[in-house]
Motif scaffolding. Structure first.
Motif, mmCIF file in Angstrom:
data_model
loop_
_atom_site.group_PDB
_atom_site.id
_atom_site.type_symbol
_atom_site.label_atom_id
_atom_site.label_comp_id
_atom_site.label_asym_id
_atom_site.label_seq_id
_atom_site.Cartn_x
_atom_site.Cartn_y
_atom_site.Cartn_z
ATOM 1 N N PHE A 145 0.924 -12.497 -5.012
ATOM 2 C CA PHE A 145 0.551 -11.417 -5.902
ATOM 3 C C PHE A 145 -0.653 -10.746 -5.515
ATOM 4 O O PHE A 145 -1.259 -10.119 -6.511
ATOM 5 C CB PHE A 145 0.621 -11.856 -7.397
ATOM 6 N N SER A 146 -1.034 -10.762 -4.245
ATOM 7 C CA SER A 146 -2.145 -10.230 -3.773
ATOM 8 C C SER A 146 -1.604 -8.666 -3.159
ATOM 9 O O SER A 146 -0.149 -8.859 -2.903
ATOM 10 C CB SER A 146 -2.663 -10.994 -2.681
ATOM 11 N N SER A 147 -2.141 -7.857 -2.981
ATOM 12 C CA SER A 147 -1.416 -6.501 -2.370
ATOM 13 C C SER A 147 -2.393 -6.140 -0.944
ATOM 14 O O SER A 147 -3.470 -6.731 -0.620
ATOM 15 C CB SER A 147 -2.055 -5.313 -3.247
ATOM 16 N N GLU A 148 -2.129 -5.263 -0.048
ATOM 17 C CA GLU A 148 -2.566 -4.943 1.024
ATOM 18 C C GLU A 148 -3.576 -3.717 1.161
ATOM 19 O O GLU A 148 -3.147 -2.641 0.235
ATOM 20 C CB GLU A 148 -1.647 -5.028 2.129
ATOM 21 N N PRO A 149 -4.162 -3.474 1.775
ATOM 22 C CA PRO A 149 -5.086 -4.679 2.668
ATOM 23 C C PRO A 149 -5.638 -5.807 2.174
ATOM 24 O O PRO A 149 -6.239 -5.436 1.170
ATOM 25 C CB PRO A 149 -5.863 -3.677 3.440
ATOM 26 N N ASN A 150 -5.274 -6.715 2.401
ATOM 27 C CA ASN A 150 -5.821 -8.031 1.722
ATOM 28 C C ASN A 150 -7.246 -8.692 2.071
ATOM 29 O O ASN A 150 -7.370 -9.006 3.130
ATOM 30 C CB ASN A 150 -4.977 -9.129 2.165
ATOM 31 N N VAL A 151 -8.369 -8.432 1.261
ATOM 32 C CA VAL A 151 -9.519 -8.569 1.312
ATOM 33 C C VAL A 151 -10.070 -9.958 0.702
ATOM 34 O O VAL A 151 -10.268 -9.649 -0.423
ATOM 35 C CB VAL A 151 -10.582 -7.373 1.298
ATOM 36 N N GLU A 152 -9.658 -11.091 1.192
ATOM 37 C CA GLU A 152 -9.826 -12.160 0.354
ATOM 38 C C GLU A 152 -9.256 -12.206 -0.923
ATOM 39 O O GLU A 152 -9.668 -12.763 -1.678
ATOM 40 C CB GLU A 152 -11.342 -12.341 0.119
ATOM 41 N N GLY A 153 -7.835 -11.985 -0.900
ATOM 42 C CA GLY A 153 -6.947 -11.802 -2.013
ATOM 43 C C GLY A 153 -7.080 -10.837 -2.830
ATOM 44 O O GLY A 153 -6.300 -10.648 -3.705
ATOM 45 N N LYS A 154 -7.924 -9.813 -2.271
ATOM 46 C CA LYS A 154 -8.103 -8.557 -3.380
ATOM 47 C C LYS A 154 -7.954 -7.142 -2.372
ATOM 48 O O LYS A 154 -8.023 -7.315 -1.354
ATOM 49 C CB LYS A 154 -9.503 -8.670 -3.862
ATOM 50 N N THR A 155 -7.560 -6.191 -3.113
ATOM 51 C CA THR A 155 -7.715 -4.972 -2.455
ATOM 52 C C THR A 155 -8.024 -3.875 -3.545
ATOM 53 O O THR A 155 -8.520 -3.996 -4.752
ATOM 54 C CB THR A 155 -5.956 -4.469 -2.159
ATOM 55 N N SER A 156 -7.912 -2.630 -3.198
ATOM 56 C CA SER A 156 -8.355 -1.526 -4.306
ATOM 57 C C SER A 156 -7.356 -0.312 -3.807
ATOM 58 O O SER A 156 -6.473 -0.294 -2.895
ATOM 59 C CB SER A 156 -9.984 -1.171 -3.800
ATOM 60 N N VAL A 157 -7.614 0.616 -4.791
ATOM 61 C CA VAL A 157 -6.763 1.756 -4.445
ATOM 62 C C VAL A 157 -6.981 2.434 -3.542
ATOM 63 O O VAL A 157 -8.245 2.555 -3.028
ATOM 64 C CB VAL A 157 -6.876 2.648 -5.842
ATOM 65 N N GLY A 158 -6.090 2.965 -2.620
ATOM 66 C CA GLY A 158 -6.403 3.746 -1.223
ATOM 67 C C GLY A 158 -5.663 4.793 -0.716
ATOM 68 O O GLY A 158 -5.060 5.313 -1.592
ATOM 69 N N GLY A 159 -5.914 5.496 0.458
ATOM 70 C CA GLY A 159 -5.478 6.711 0.711
ATOM 71 C C GLY A 159 -4.255 6.550 1.434
ATOM 72 O O GLY A 159 -4.061 5.722 2.405
ATOM 73 N N TYR A 160 -3.173 7.022 1.035
ATOM 74 C CA TYR A 160 -1.687 7.052 1.395
ATOM 75 C C TYR A 160 -1.475 8.482 2.502
ATOM 76 O O TYR A 160 -1.769 9.251 2.029
ATOM 77 C CB TYR A 160 -0.858 7.064 0.422
ATOM 78 N N SER A 161 -0.985 8.181 3.616
ATOM 79 C CA SER A 161 -0.820 9.261 4.558
ATOM 80 C C SER A 161 0.383 8.995 5.461
ATOM 81 O O SER A 161 1.121 7.917 5.065
ATOM 82 C CB SER A 161 -2.373 9.346 5.506
ATOM 83 N N GLY A 162 0.734 9.716 6.407
ATOM 84 C CA GLY A 162 1.907 9.232 7.419
ATOM 85 C C GLY A 162 2.887 10.244 7.048
ATOM 86 O O GLY A 162 2.772 11.204 6.074
ATOM 87 N N LYS A 163 4.250 10.085 7.572
ATOM 88 C CA LYS A 163 5.089 11.241 7.698
ATOM 89 C C LYS A 163 5.625 11.425 6.362
ATOM 90 O O LYS A 163 6.217 12.384 5.777
ATOM 91 C CB LYS A 163 6.340 10.442 8.464
ATOM 92 N N ALA A 164 5.480 10.225 5.356
ATOM 93 C CA ALA A 164 6.101 10.228 4.197
ATOM 94 C C ALA A 164 5.456 11.273 3.306
ATOM 95 O O ALA A 164 5.900 11.515 2.059
ATOM 96 C CB ALA A 164 6.085 8.743 3.378
ATOM 97 N N VAL A 165 4.183 11.864 3.416
ATOM 98 C CA VAL A 165 3.437 12.556 2.568
ATOM 99 C C VAL A 165 3.902 14.056 3.021
ATOM 100 O O VAL A 165 3.151 14.835 2.249
ATOM 101 C CB VAL A 165 1.885 12.311 2.476
#
Length: 501
Positions: free
Chosen positions: A312-332
């Motif tokens: 139940f950790s999310s990515e990027p996985n920083v010692e089991g934690k992550t934060s809301v980040g910026g989404y980019s790439g073809k899909a946007v």
């Protein structure tokens, strides 16, 4: 017969597995100096005309029995090598295209650019060596990675991606902040770049934490030789308060910081907008009224992705934690185009120069942004995925497209698509465009039937003898779901029929 009947699909499938190697062994192995890696790369980046033009004449692949290129292909270590011989055979049936003289140069914010392709403010343009390499390869400019008065402390890892069906990733998430170089180092980078590449355009992206910092940073970037100042009002994952997208969502702060930036420079100013907002026109108008010259859009979209269902950790996985980040790439890309259209359709912003970004990978993506009114293009995620070399097909594909359409200058397509995007109540609603089935191409897979029955209007049945689809006309509403899902392009738009009583 089938390889030619389905050649567009066949080529896409054959090249899709290419690893896009650096210093590709397939080309090194060719005894005839053919460069299959360059040809395949052009096909992947939708530059088929450019790929055909790269074929030698006569074609040595037809008489080559040993196929050393396939023997050298690294994909063969995974399962099967790329079918280079088949790819060459298929595209050799196409005629070469004579390229007329086309001018890719364009003026943006009063500055002449040799082409519209810039690196956007990110890790892809974050030191002298990187940007110099990009300039040498043909990129016209760079929005240098955002410079501040402070050096942020980063995390590891800070990138992850979203993929589908083992293909190249369509979405990318990052939790990286602004430049990790000192202010002094960044100023030196800019000075050296401008000295060594005077014809290239340097956009200095800045981010202050108060009015004084915005003014001071603008002064320093101007002294360093920047051509344009970009105010980063939109990074979605800064750790400090009062910076990033927190600014871009508040038109009053946008106004304040744009005015502060204008105090420090006489250069053109771009206000970089956040998509993490319902109506981008509000802060964009505030920026323009406060002294900005143009708009840059869009920055990355706030996102959470890839939850591990074991931990139940999310990515990027920083010692089991992550934060809301910026989404980019073809899909946007569709989201970016929507925001750009809204700004070009706003009377207060319709004449504002726009530097467009968000999902640009190919010349076709780039042309769509231009057609919606952008005069400049910024790219990051595609460079991170494929390298600076994509500039070759961006420029070549664009030139071939413009040449075939009879255009002499890239500026001629700017804004051409705007009149064709209208409010929903202005669309034609008194006719139906029925689908048309290509019986020769149809494989009888039934995908159109399944989608129409389970997700549409039950307007397709299957002929028991041929196993091919038959349209039930009185049920069809012309939604074109069948056109969209057909895997072999055997369902096409057909006749439009007036339904008005």
């Amino acid at each position: 017969m089938s390889i030619l009947l389905y050649k567009d699909i066949s080529i896409k499938e054959d090249v899709a597995g290419c690893l896009l190697c650096n210093d590709a062994p397939c080309s090194k192995a060719c005894p005839y100096s053919v460069e299959p890696d360059s040809i395949i790369r052009s096909l992947i980046f939708e530059n088929k005309l450019g790929a055909v033009n790269k074929l030698p004449n006569p074609m040595p692949c037809e008489t080559c029995d040993t196929k050393p290129c396939k023997e050298a292909c690294l994909k063969g270590k995974i399962n099967e090598p790329i079918q280079i011989d088949r790819i060459m055979k298929v595209i050799s049936t196409e005629s070469k295209t004579k390229e007329e003289v086309v001018d890719l140069s364009i003026d943006f914010c009063g500055i002449h650019c040799e082409n519209p392709f810039f690196l956007s403010s990110s890790v892809v343009g974050s030191n002298y060596e990187m940007v110099a390499k990009a300039f040498e390869m043909g990129w016209a400019g760079v929005a240098f990675k955002t410079i501040g008065m402070f050096v942020p402390k980063e995390v590891s890892p800070r990138f992850t991606s979203l993929s589908k069906a083992n293909g190249p990733f369509v979405g990318f998430k990052n939790i990286e902040q602004i430049s990790d170089h000192t202010l002094e180092e960044n100023i030196e980078f800019l000075k050296r770049l401008k000295k060594d590449y005077p014809s290239k355009i340097i956009v200095a992206s800045i981010m202050g934490q108060n009015e004084d910092e915005w003014t001071k940073l603008a002064e320093l970037m101007t002294e360093a030789g920047a051509d344009i100042i970009e105010c980063n009002f939109s990074c979605p994952h800064m750790t400090a308060k009062g910076v990033g997208s927190d600014v871009g969502q508040n038109p009053e702060i946008v106004d304040l910081y744009t005015k502060a930036t204008r105090l420090g420079t006489n250069l053109p100013i771009l206000a970089k907008m956040t998509p993490n907002i319902g109506n981008m026109t509000i802060p964009a108008i505030a920026a323009m009224e406060a002294g900005a010259t143009g708009i840059a859009a869009i920055n990355t979209i706030k996102s959470i992705m890839n939850v591990n269902l074991s931990t139940f950790s999310s990515e990027p996985n920083v010692e089991g934690k992550t934060s809301v980040g910026g989404y980019s790439g073809k899909a946007v890309k569709p989201i970016a185009l929507r925001f750009i259209h809204e700004m070009k359709n706003c009377k207060e912003l319709k004449n504002a120069p726009i530097s467009g970004m968000g999902g640009i990978e190919t010349w076709r993506d780039a042309a769509e942004f231009l057609a919606l009114g952008c005069e400049n293009l910024q790219i990051t995620t595609a460079v991170m995925q494929y390298g600076y070399r994509i500039i070759e097909d961006l420029m070549d594909g664009m030139k071939l497209y413009l040449s075939l359409q009879g255009y002499k200058n890239i500026s001629q397509i700017v804004g051409q698509a705007l009149p064709n995007i209208v409010p929903a109540d202005k669309l034609e609603r008194d006719s139906i465009c029925y689908p048309r089935f290509d019986r020769d191409k149809c494989l009888g897979c039934g995908r159109c039937y399944l989608s129409c029955y389970d997700g549409g209007h039950q307007a397709i049945k299957i002929n028991e003898k041929t196993k091919k689809p038959v349209l039930i006309v009185n049920k069809c509403v012309g939604c074109h779901l069948c056109v969209t899902v057909c895997p072999v392009q055997a369902v096409l738009p057909g006749k439009r029929v007036n339904t008005k009583q």
